[in-house]
Design a protein around this motif. Structure first.
Motif, PDB file in Angstrom:
ATOM      1  N   SER A   1       1.529   1.795   3.681  1.00 38.56           N
ATOM      2  CA  SER A   1       0.777   2.619   4.642  1.00 38.56           C
ATOM      3  C   SER A   1       1.455   3.967   4.885  1.00 38.56           C
ATOM      4  CB  SER A   1       0.627   1.866   5.960  1.00 38.56           C
ATOM      5  OG  SER A   1       1.892   1.738   6.614  1.00 38.56           O
ATOM      6  N   MET A   2       2.729   4.090   4.439  1.00 39.01           N
ATOM      7  CA  MET A   2       3.476   5.330   4.650  1.00 39.01           C
ATOM      8  C   MET A   2       4.208   5.721   3.363  1.00 39.01           C
ATOM      9  SD  MET A   2       5.060   4.762   8.490  1.00 39.01           S
ATOM     10  CE  MET A   2       5.821   3.195   8.048  1.00 39.01           C
ATOM     11  N   PRO A   3       3.464   5.925   2.273  1.00 39.86           N
ATOM     12  CA  PRO A   3       4.118   6.212   0.990  1.00 39.86           C
ATOM     13  C   PRO A   3       4.961   7.483   1.010  1.00 39.86           C
ATOM     14  CG  PRO A   3       1.764   6.708   0.896  1.00 39.86           C
ATOM     15  CD  PRO A   3       1.991   5.961   2.181  1.00 39.86           C
ATOM     16  N   GLU A   4       4.663   8.385   1.970  1.00 39.32           N
ATOM     17  CA  GLU A   4       5.409   9.646   2.028  1.00 39.32           C
ATOM     18  C   GLU A   4       6.862   9.446   2.447  1.00 39.32           C
ATOM     19  OE1 GLU A   4       3.619   8.993   6.083  1.00 39.32           O
ATOM     20  OE2 GLU A   4       2.982   8.752   3.993  1.00 39.32           O
ATOM     21  N   THR A   5       7.197   8.265   2.971  1.00 43.90           N
ATOM     22  CA  THR A   5       8.588   8.006   3.372  1.00 43.90           C
ATOM     23  C   THR A   5       9.439   7.509   2.209  1.00 43.90           C
ATOM     24  OG1 THR A   5       8.157   5.715   4.027  1.00 43.90           O
ATOM     25  CG2 THR A   5       7.807   7.435   5.699  1.00 43.90           C
ATOM     26  N   GLY A   6       8.841   7.297   1.071  1.00 46.53           N
ATOM     27  CA  GLY A   6       9.569   6.864  -0.108  1.00 46.53           C
ATOM     28  C   GLY A   6       9.500   7.905  -1.215  1.00 46.53           C
ATOM     29  N   ILE A   7      10.020   7.546  -2.362  1.00 44.80           N
ATOM     30  CA  ILE A   7       9.925   8.394  -3.553  1.00 44.80           C
ATOM     31  C   ILE A   7       9.353   7.531  -4.671  1.00 44.80           C
ATOM     32  CG2 ILE A   7      11.157   9.811  -5.233  1.00 44.80           C
ATOM     33  CD1 ILE A   7      13.330  10.255  -3.159  1.00 44.80           C
TER      34      ILE A   7
END
Length: 381
Positions: free
Chosen positions: A196-202
Motif C-alpha cells: 500500500s506504500m510502495p514509495e517507501t521502498g526501492i
C-alpha cells in the motif's frame, strides 16, 4: 572391420536402455558404469574412470608407435520431462535424453567392439565418454584432470545428430562450427515495502522491465555468421509470492551468444555496462554471476580433411553447412589436439533437439561408426 547383425541388435537395445535411464550433468554415475560394463568384454588395454568427475576413457593400444586418436561422446541427459510413449522412454521423472547423447555413446561403444576384435595397426584409440556437456563444464574438467595426460590425443573427433538434415546426410566445415555462449545471472537488490506504500521502498521491477528489453535489443544477426550477437532472456523473478509486499529483490537470467570468444568479451562488457547504468538509475545494488561457459568450437584444417576423406570413402553425402548458433564444449579439445566435429542428419521431419519427444534414430549408429572407423584406420592403419 564391420558390425554384425547381432552387434546391431545389442547396440540398439543398449542405446534404448541408456535412453530409459537418463542422468543430468555431473550425475552420470550409473551411465558411466553401464559404459564400463558394456565394453569390458572387449578387453581394452586401459580404462580410466571418474575422469573429470564421471567420465570414462577406454583405450585400445596397438603397442606400436603412432598417434593417439580420441573419439568423444557425451554421457549426460537434460532436465526435461519426456512426453513420448516409446517403450524405452525415460523412467526418471523430469530427466530425458532429448539431445541424443545416448546415441552418440552407442556409436562409441560400437567402435569399442570393433577395436576389441582388432587393434589399430599403430598408435592408440581413446574412446572418451565425457560428462557434463550440457552445462559446459565437462570438457574443461576432463582436460584439467591430471590423468588426462595419459591419454592426451594428437587428433580428436566428435559428432552430433542434427534433426532437419536428411537422415545420414552430413554437415562438415572447416573453421568455427559452434558459437561461444555463457549464462549471465543478474541479481538486483532494493528494499521491500508494504504494497500500500510502495514509495517507501526501492523496487527492482522497473529495472527488470528495462533490462529485459534492453538486453534483448543487443541481438543482431539470425544465422551464425561473423556478425551474430544474441542475448536471450531465459528467466526472471521479482519479489516474494505475496500481494502485500512490494518487491525488494529480483533476478534476470540471460544467455549471451557470439560466433567467437573475442566477440563474447565485447558482448559481456556491453551487457555489464548496461546493467551498471540501469541499476544505478534505479538506486539498486547489483551482483553479476556467470554460468555455463562455452568457448566457440573450431574445426582444424587437417582434422576436417581427414573426416572429409572418410565421408567420401564411405559414400556419405556431405556439404559444408553452416556454423550453428548452439554451443558445444567439444571445442576445448582443440587446445590439446587437431580436432573436428561433424553433424549427422537425424531426418527432416522429426522432433528438434531438446523437444520433449525427441528420440535418437538407431539407423545412425552404423553410419556414425563407419565414418569414425574410416578416420581412425586412415590415421593409424
Amino acid at each position: 572391420m564391420y558390425l554384425t547383425n547381432q552387434d546391431m541388435i545389442e547396440l540398439t537395445a543398449w542405446r534404448r536402455k541408456l535412453h530409459s535411464m537418463p542422468e543430468v550433468s555431473r550425475e552420470e554415475v550409473a551411465t558411466a558404469a553401464e559404459v564400463q560394463a558394456f565394453l569390458a568384454p572387449t578387453n581394452p588395454d586401459q580404462v580410466i574412470s571418474g575422469l573429470g568427475g564421471t567420465g570414462v576413457a577406454v583405450v585400445y593400444d596397438s603397442g606400436k608407435p603412432g598417434p593417439t586418436v580420441l573419439f568423444r561422446s557425451e554421457l549426460d541427459a537434460l532436465p526435461i520431462e519426456e512426453l513420448s510413449e516409446l517403450p524405452h522412454r525415460s523412467k526418471i521423472a523430469g530427466k530425458s535424453h532429448m539431445c541424443g547423447h545416448d546415441g552418440h555413446t552407442a556409436i562409441l561403444a560400437s567402435l569399442g567392439r570393433q577395436f576389441g576384435r582388432e587393434r589399430p595397426k599403430s598408435g592408440r584409440v581413446v574412446l572418451m565418454f565425457q560428462p557434463a556437456e550440457e552445462d559446459g563444464s565437462g570438457a574443461a574438467a576432463v582436460l584439467a584432470d591430471e590423468r588426462f595426460s595419459k591419454v592426451k590425443p594428437d587428433y580428436s573427433f566428435s559428432l552430433h545428430n542434427f534433426p532437419g538434415l536428411p537422415l545420414g546426410h552430413v554437415w562438415l566445415k572447416e573453421g568455427v562450427v559452434n558459437c561461444a555462449s555463457r549464462g549471465l545471472k543478474i541479481k538486483l537488490s532494493g528494499r521491500t515495502a508494504h504494497a500500500s506504500m510502495p514509495e517507501t521502498g526501492i523496487s527492482p521491477a522497473p529495472a527488470v522491465a528495462q533490462l529485459m528489453t534492453a538486453l534483448t535489443s543487443l541481438s543482431r544477426g539470425t544465422v551464425a555468421g561473423e556478425d551474430l550477437v544474441l542475448a536471450t532472456v531465459t528467466h526472471a523473478v521479482i519479489g516474494e509470492a505475496a500481494f502485500g509486499i512490494a518487491p525488494g529483490y529480483a533476478e534476470v537470467w540471460v544467455t549471451l551468444r557470439t560466433i567467437t570468444d573475442d566477440e563474447m568479451a565485447t558482448l559481456t562488457n556491453t551487457a555489464e555496462t548496461l546493467v551498471r547504468k540501469v541499476a544505478g538509475d534505479g538506486e539498486l545494488e547489483f551482483q553479476l554471476e556467470y554460468h555455463d561457459f562455452f568457448d566457440h568450437s573450431e574445426n582444424s584444417p587437417e582434422a576436417t580433411r581427414i573426416l572429409r576423406a572418410a565421408l567420401d570413402a564411405e559414400g556419405v553425402s556431405h556439404e559444408p553447412g553452416l556454423a550453428l548458433r548452439a554451443s558445444e564444449d567439444f571445442g576445448r579439445f582443440a587446445a590439446v589436439s587437431k580436432s573436428a566435429m561433424f553433424f549427422l542428419g537425424a531426418g527432416e521431419n522429426v522432433a528438434a533437439l531438446h523437444n520433449p519427444n525427441y528420440d535418437f534414430p538407431d539407423d545412425l549408429i552404423p553410419i556414425g561408426t563407419r565414418i569414425f572407423m574410416r578416420a581412425a584406420r586412415d590415421i593409424l592403419g
